[in-house]
Design an enzyme around this catalytic site. Structure first.
Site, PDB file in Angstrom:
ATOM      1  N   LYS A  11       0.701  -1.176  -0.156  1.00 39.56           N
ATOM      2  CA  LYS A  11      -0.086  -0.446   0.262  1.00 39.56           C
ATOM      3  C   LYS A  11       0.660   1.519  -0.040  1.00 39.56           C
ATOM      4  CE  LYS A  11      -4.001  -2.254   2.152  1.00 39.56           C
ATOM      5  NZ  LYS A  11      -5.289  -2.366   3.344  1.00 39.56           N
ATOM      6  N   TYR A  51     -12.392  -1.658  -3.406  1.00 40.29           N
ATOM      7  CA  TYR A  51     -13.020  -1.562  -1.440  1.00 40.29           C
ATOM      8  C   TYR A  51     -14.704  -1.783  -1.518  1.00 40.29           C
ATOM      9  CZ  TYR A  51      -9.014  -2.624   0.250  1.00 40.29           C
ATOM     10  OH  TYR A  51      -7.188  -3.186   1.154  1.00 40.29           O
ATOM     11  N   PHE A  59     -15.495   4.219   7.588  1.00 40.49           N
ATOM     12  CA  PHE A  59     -13.711   4.556   6.955  1.00 40.49           C
ATOM     13  C   PHE A  59     -13.830   5.184   5.007  1.00 40.49           C
ATOM     14  CE2 PHE A  59     -13.896  -0.110   8.350  1.00 40.49           C
ATOM     15  CZ  PHE A  59     -13.435  -0.091   7.246  1.00 40.49           C
ATOM     16  N   ARG A  87      -1.667 -13.694   5.013  1.00 37.77           N
ATOM     17  CA  ARG A  87      -2.663 -13.416   5.956  1.00 37.77           C
ATOM     18  C   ARG A  87      -2.419 -13.703   7.639  1.00 37.77           C
ATOM     19  NH1 ARG A  87      -6.654 -10.718   4.029  1.00 37.77           N
ATOM     20  NH2 ARG A  87      -7.896 -10.981   6.489  1.00 37.77           N
ATOM     21  N   THR A  93      -5.439  -6.753  10.904  1.00 35.28           N
ATOM     22  CA  THR A  93      -5.064  -5.927  10.395  1.00 35.28           C
ATOM     23  C   THR A  93      -5.220  -4.323  11.004  1.00 35.28           C
ATOM     24  OG1 THR A  93      -7.732  -6.662   9.457  1.00 35.28           O
ATOM     25  CG2 THR A  93      -7.376  -4.016   9.183  1.00 35.28           C
ATOM     26  N   ARG A 104       3.180  -6.516   9.394  1.00 33.17           N
ATOM     27  CA  ARG A 104       1.737  -5.435   9.800  1.00 33.17           C
ATOM     28  C   ARG A 104       2.712  -4.781  11.005  1.00 33.17           C
ATOM     29  NH1 ARG A 104      -4.036  -7.355   7.524  1.00 33.17           N
ATOM     30  NH2 ARG A 104      -4.091  -5.621   5.635  1.00 33.17           N
ATOM     31  N   ASN A 114      -1.803   0.199   6.306  1.00 31.69           N
ATOM     32  CA  ASN A 114      -1.294  -0.853   7.162  1.00 31.69           C
ATOM     33  C   ASN A 114      -0.514  -1.368   6.294  1.00 31.69           C
ATOM     34  OD1 ASN A 114      -3.542  -1.536   5.749  1.00 31.69           O
ATOM     35  ND2 ASN A 114      -4.417  -2.765   7.465  1.00 31.69           N
ATOM     36  N   HIS A 117      -2.373  -5.702   1.889  1.00 35.42           N
ATOM     37  CA  HIS A 117      -3.851  -6.255   1.367  1.00 35.42           C
ATOM     38  C   HIS A 117      -2.917  -7.648   0.504  1.00 35.42           C
ATOM     39  CE1 HIS A 117      -7.173  -7.298  -0.354  1.00 35.42           C
ATOM     40  NE2 HIS A 117      -6.859  -7.564  -1.248  1.00 35.42           N
ATOM     41  N   GLU A 128      -9.679 -10.758  -8.439  1.00 40.85           N
ATOM     42  CA  GLU A 128      -8.295  -9.808  -7.924  1.00 40.85           C
ATOM     43  C   GLU A 128      -7.144  -9.486  -8.755  1.00 40.85           C
ATOM     44  OE1 GLU A 128      -9.803  -9.252  -3.169  1.00 40.85           O
ATOM     45  OE2 GLU A 128      -7.858  -9.977  -3.866  1.00 40.85           O
TER      46      GLU A 128
HETATM   47  P1  ATP Z   1      -7.105  -5.935   2.947  1.00 41.47           P
HETATM   48  O1  ATP Z   1      -8.888  -6.162   2.331  1.00 41.47           O
HETATM   49  O2  ATP Z   1      -6.523  -4.610   2.890  1.00 41.47           O
HETATM   50  O3  ATP Z   1      -6.380  -6.991   3.255  1.00 41.47           O
HETATM   51  P2  ATP Z   1      -7.963  -6.360   5.449  1.00 41.47           P
HETATM   52  O4  ATP Z   1      -8.594  -8.164   5.164  1.00 41.47           O
HETATM   53  O5  ATP Z   1      -7.460  -6.992   6.799  1.00 41.47           O
HETATM   54  O6  ATP Z   1      -7.027  -6.040   5.404  1.00 41.47           O
HETATM   55  P3  ATP Z   1     -10.044  -5.506   5.759  1.00 41.47           P
HETATM   56  O7  ATP Z   1     -11.447  -5.130   7.195  1.00 41.47           O
HETATM   57  O8  ATP Z   1     -10.616  -6.098   4.707  1.00 41.47           O
HETATM   58  O9  ATP Z   1      -8.702  -6.231   6.146  1.00 41.47           O
HETATM   59  O10 ATP Z   1     -10.552  -3.591   5.534  1.00 41.47           O
HETATM   60  C1  ATP Z   1      -9.700  -3.529   4.349  1.00 41.47           C
HETATM   61  C2  ATP Z   1      -8.493  -1.992   4.625  1.00 41.47           C
HETATM   62  O11 ATP Z   1      -9.799  -0.927   5.512  1.00 41.47           O
HETATM   63  C3  ATP Z   1      -7.626  -2.416   6.038  1.00 41.47           C
HETATM   64  O12 ATP Z   1      -6.606  -3.019   5.387  1.00 41.47           O
HETATM   65  C4  ATP Z   1      -7.353  -1.200   6.115  1.00 41.47           C
HETATM   66  O13 ATP Z   1      -6.935  -0.719   5.331  1.00 41.47           O
HETATM   67  C5  ATP Z   1      -9.053  -0.421   6.012  1.00 41.47           C
HETATM   68  N1  ATP Z   1      -9.342  -0.744   7.236  1.00 41.47           N
HETATM   69  C6  ATP Z   1     -10.357  -1.673   8.313  1.00 41.47           C
HETATM   70  N2  ATP Z   1     -10.677  -0.745   8.743  1.00 41.47           N
HETATM   71  C7  ATP Z   1     -10.279   0.089   9.389  1.00 41.47           C
HETATM   72  C8  ATP Z   1     -10.965   0.696  10.072  1.00 41.47           C
HETATM   73  N3  ATP Z   1     -11.492   1.147  11.357  1.00 41.47           N
HETATM   74  N4  ATP Z   1     -10.655   2.140   9.637  1.00 41.47           N
HETATM   75  C9  ATP Z   1      -9.944   2.710   9.023  1.00 41.47           C
HETATM   76  N5  ATP Z   1      -9.783   1.940   7.982  1.00 41.47           N
HETATM   77  C10 ATP Z   1      -9.339   0.870   8.252  1.00 41.47           C
HETATM   78 MG    MG Z   2      -9.852  -7.725   3.349  1.00 43.49          MG
END
Ligand code: ATP
Ligand code: MG
Length: 140
Positions: A11, A51, A59, A87, A93, A104, A114, A117, A128
């Site tokens: 990212k 997303y 967010f 993962r 996350t 992370r 973070n 992805h 994807e």
């Molecule tokens: P990713 O999909 O990026 O691999 P993830 O699967 O661990 O991450 P998701 O719940 O899918 O987490 O959230 C997607 C992305 O949205 C997170 O990686 C982070 O960048 C952002 N995100 C998630 N939760 C929050 C939050 N509470 N506040 C701000 N940003 C958030």
């Molecule tokens: Mg995710």
């Protein structure tokens, strides 16, 4: 156990801090292979689409702005159970909840910025990967 492919993004917070190599090193030391990779600038449309499952979350707009705030590196990773393996290497996350030694824990700035992805299912990995790579860009 099976050989799978997963989709990864390094990212903008990480590309900005020159961490592409350090993150790739963690990926490769875990046994996963980077079988395709390119550095791109995501468009607003691409990030919004990518997303869209989070469209109703508070967010979402910030997340789309963040993902388009600088270059990202998109990757295809391959290996034994690549989806769950990656993962695990990524960590939780929220970096404050991430295990020692994960990407992370080591590099993420906060729950939004973070650093990486990784796909969360076989089905999403295929979608994807196809969205960001042509077949002839994946040479194994
Ligand atoms: P990713 O999909 O990026 O691999 P993830 O699967 O661990 O991450 P998701 O719940 O899918 O987490 O959230 C997607 C992305 O949205 C997170 O990686 C982070 O960048 C952002 N995100 C998630 N939760 C929050 C939050 N509470 N506040 C701000 N940003 C958030
Ligand atoms: Mg995710």
């Amino acid at each position: 156990m099976s050989i799978q492919r997963t989709f990864s993004i390094i990212k903008p917070d990480a590309t900005r801090r020159n961490l592409t190599g350090a993150i790739n090193s963690k990926i490769e030391s875990s046994g996963l292979r980077i079988i395709a990779q390119k550095r791109i600038q995501m468009s607003n449309t691409q990030a919004s689409e990518f997303y869209k499952v989070h469209a109703e979350r508070p967010f979402y707009n910030d997340l789309v702005s963040f993902m388009t705030s600088g270059p990202v590196v998109v990757q295809v990773l391959e290996g034994e159970n690549a989806i769950s393996a990656y993962r695990e290497v990524m960590g939780a996350t929220n970096p404050s909840m991430a295990a020692e030694g994960t990407i992370r824990k080591e590099f993420a700035e906060n729950i939004e910025a973070n650093s990486v992805h990784g796909s969360d299912s076989d089905e999403n990995a295929a979608i994807e990967i196809a969205h960001f790579f042509n077949k002839d860009e994946i040479v194994g």
